[in-house]
Design an enzyme around this catalytic site. Sequence first.
Site, mmCIF file in Angstrom:
data_model
loop_
_atom_site.group_PDB
_atom_site.id
_atom_site.type_symbol
_atom_site.label_atom_id
_atom_site.label_comp_id
_atom_site.label_asym_id
_atom_site.label_seq_id
_atom_site.Cartn_x
_atom_site.Cartn_y
_atom_site.Cartn_z
ATOM 1 N N LEU A 126 23.727 19.472 54.869
ATOM 2 C CA LEU A 126 24.126 18.325 55.689
ATOM 3 C C LEU A 126 24.871 17.310 54.818
ATOM 4 O O LEU A 126 25.970 16.860 55.152
ATOM 5 C CB LEU A 126 22.868 17.683 56.303
ATOM 6 N N GLU A 184 26.992 15.266 52.054
ATOM 7 C CA GLU A 184 28.275 15.432 51.355
ATOM 8 C C GLU A 184 28.422 14.280 50.361
ATOM 9 O O GLU A 184 27.653 13.318 50.389
ATOM 10 C CB GLU A 184 29.432 15.410 52.352
ATOM 11 N N ARG A 217 10.197 16.503 57.521
ATOM 12 C CA ARG A 217 9.823 15.346 56.683
ATOM 13 C C ARG A 217 8.323 15.323 56.375
ATOM 14 O O ARG A 217 7.935 14.920 55.265
ATOM 15 C CB ARG A 217 10.296 14.044 57.359
ATOM 16 N N GLU A 246 15.594 14.201 52.141
ATOM 17 C CA GLU A 246 15.271 14.302 53.582
ATOM 18 C C GLU A 246 15.282 12.922 54.247
ATOM 19 O O GLU A 246 14.491 12.624 55.147
ATOM 20 C CB GLU A 246 13.981 15.077 53.824
HETATM 21 N N1 CAA Z 1 16.064 13.996 67.603
HETATM 22 C C1 CAA Z 1 17.001 14.361 68.506
HETATM 23 N N2 CAA Z 1 18.161 13.681 68.667
HETATM 24 C C2 CAA Z 1 18.377 12.625 67.869
HETATM 25 C C3 CAA Z 1 17.442 12.208 66.889
HETATM 26 C C4 CAA Z 1 16.237 12.929 66.782
HETATM 27 N N3 CAA Z 1 15.303 12.590 65.897
HETATM 28 N N4 CAA Z 1 17.929 11.123 66.253
HETATM 29 C C5 CAA Z 1 19.126 10.867 66.795
HETATM 30 N N5 CAA Z 1 19.386 11.780 67.787
HETATM 31 C C6 CAA Z 1 20.560 11.831 68.665
HETATM 32 C C7 CAA Z 1 20.706 10.502 69.404
HETATM 33 O O1 CAA Z 1 19.921 10.527 70.584
HETATM 34 C C8 CAA Z 1 22.165 10.474 69.702
HETATM 35 O O2 CAA Z 1 22.417 11.314 70.820
HETATM 36 P P1 CAA Z 1 23.523 10.970 71.967
HETATM 37 O O3 CAA Z 1 24.840 11.217 71.330
HETATM 38 O O4 CAA Z 1 23.206 11.944 73.047
HETATM 39 O O5 CAA Z 1 23.308 9.537 72.341
HETATM 40 C C9 CAA Z 1 22.790 11.130 68.478
HETATM 41 O O6 CAA Z 1 21.754 11.934 67.893
HETATM 42 C C10 CAA Z 1 23.277 10.140 67.457
HETATM 43 O O7 CAA Z 1 22.179 9.340 67.072
HETATM 44 P P2 CAA Z 1 22.332 7.957 66.342
HETATM 45 O O8 CAA Z 1 23.328 7.101 67.091
HETATM 46 O O9 CAA Z 1 20.971 7.400 66.131
HETATM 47 O O10 CAA Z 1 23.010 8.387 64.956
HETATM 48 P P3 CAA Z 1 23.345 7.545 63.659
HETATM 49 O O11 CAA Z 1 24.689 7.947 63.192
HETATM 50 O O12 CAA Z 1 23.048 6.107 63.880
HETATM 51 O O13 CAA Z 1 22.309 8.160 62.560
HETATM 52 C C11 CAA Z 1 20.275 8.312 61.306
HETATM 53 C C12 CAA Z 1 20.958 8.129 62.671
HETATM 54 C C13 CAA Z 1 18.781 8.347 61.643
HETATM 55 C C14 CAA Z 1 20.573 7.187 60.358
HETATM 56 C C15 CAA Z 1 20.713 9.677 60.683
HETATM 57 O O14 CAA Z 1 22.053 9.620 60.233
HETATM 58 C C16 CAA Z 1 19.826 10.104 59.519
HETATM 59 O O15 CAA Z 1 18.730 10.645 59.736
HETATM 60 N N6 CAA Z 1 20.293 9.905 58.275
HETATM 61 C C17 CAA Z 1 19.598 10.445 57.103
HETATM 62 C C18 CAA Z 1 20.098 11.827 56.809
HETATM 63 C C19 CAA Z 1 19.111 12.637 56.033
HETATM 64 O O16 CAA Z 1 17.901 12.608 56.263
HETATM 65 N N7 CAA Z 1 19.618 13.415 55.111
HETATM 66 C C20 CAA Z 1 18.797 14.288 54.330
HETATM 67 C C21 CAA Z 1 19.565 15.516 53.967
HETATM 68 S S1 CAA Z 1 18.575 16.945 53.768
HETATM 69 C C22 CAA Z 1 17.889 16.904 52.232
HETATM 70 O O17 CAA Z 1 17.712 15.899 51.621
HETATM 71 C C23 CAA Z 1 17.457 18.234 51.796
HETATM 72 C C24 CAA Z 1 16.883 18.450 50.475
HETATM 73 O O18 CAA Z 1 17.538 18.427 49.439
HETATM 74 C C25 CAA Z 1 15.477 18.872 50.360
#
Ligand code: CAA
Length: 325
Positions: free
Chosen positions: A70, A72, A188, A309
């Site tokens: 996810l 970048e 998470r 995450e």
């Molecule tokens: N479940 C289902 N749908 C969801 C959701 C959820 N938990 N959260 C948001 N959505 C949906 C919303 O309902 C919305 O849908 P519609 O278009 O139908 O209205 C859409 O997704 C967009 O939602 P937001 O407007 O809330 O999106 P946003 O751009 O404001 O972002 C955020 C929300 C929570 C900040 C998100 O960008 C986020 O979680 N950021 C963190 C990313 C992250 O956790 N990265 C980790 C990478 S993985 C990793 O780290 C792996 C590793 O190395 C171990």
Amino acid sequence: MNSEYGGIGASELAIVMAIEELSRHCATTGLLLAVQQLGSTPVLLAGNEQQKRKYLPPLASGEWMAAFGLTEAGSGSDAAAMRTVAVREGDRYILNGSKRFITNGGLAQVNSIFALTDPKIGTRGISAFIVEKDFPGFSVGRIEDKMGIKGSQTAELIFTDCEVPAENLLGREGDGFKIAMMTLDRTRPGIGAQALGIAQGALDLAVSYSKQRVQFGRPIADNQGIQFMLADMATKIEASRLLVYNVAEMIDRGERDFSKYSAMAKMFASDAAMEVTNDAIQILGGYGYMKEYPAERMMRDAKITQIYEGTNQIQRLVIARDLLE
Ligand code: CAA
């Protein structure tokens, strides 16, 4: 994973307990389980029967490793700011772009990759794909040199006209962002469990050290100053455990509205792990600062649990949004 696809049918509670116990001794080993779950969950959640039958059994057996692409270079907390694109050409998609900080990057055979199929419509233009390591145009860039979890490979993934069969699209075009968010809601707690295990390991070490370390003619554990620290550490750990187990049981019960609890468990347990490992080093004193004891490794490993995450600032955002909606 469901036994139908070769898993042992473990509950989420069993999974977090396993991650906790492994991380008590080695956070990298705990991460192996957590990332296998992270990379596999998009397939479990959104895969069709054919995709599940092809990919899940070798992931469940451990024959194949999984990764979750996810993040970048310019898209971390703002996951929707990604630039990687996927363009449909006949019976395949052509991917161009790159992913950074990918756990298991270059080792995973199965990569759940998120890319823009329609860059004009924001989160609704993001799609999810299963990309195999040997698909043409897939390559591995830099391997990161990290502060902690050094036993786990973190790499850049590069897509240069990478050819992905159209049948490897997960769900429909545009489902990708929701698949990513739903996955993170379910994984998470595993990072919370990793943090919990690290903290428990650090407390175990601090307790045993403080009983055997003699200063001023008596074990340092006889001092209330040390006792109060140990009591606070143990209480933070127990609170973390209850949050992590609670959300795991919510998932096992099939509850739908657990996003906030998942964020709380990850955030609280990882902040606690940072504090507890810091205190463990303090109790071990000079020995704690040296690599002779594992305390300093535990602190370096704890740090990442506050970041990956979703940073703990993003967890607070998820919690606050739920409260205020
Ligand atoms: N479940 C289902 N749908 C969801 C959701 C959820 N938990 N959260 C948001 N959505 C949906 C919303 O309902 C919305 O849908 P519609 O278009 O139908 O209205 C859409 O997704 C967009 O939602 P937001 O407007 O809330 O999106 P946003 O751009 O404001 O972002 C955020 C929300 C929570 C900040 C998100 O960008 C986020 O979680 N950021 C963190 C990313 C992250 O956790 N990265 C980790 C990478 S993985 C990793 O780290 C792996 C590793 O190395 C171990």
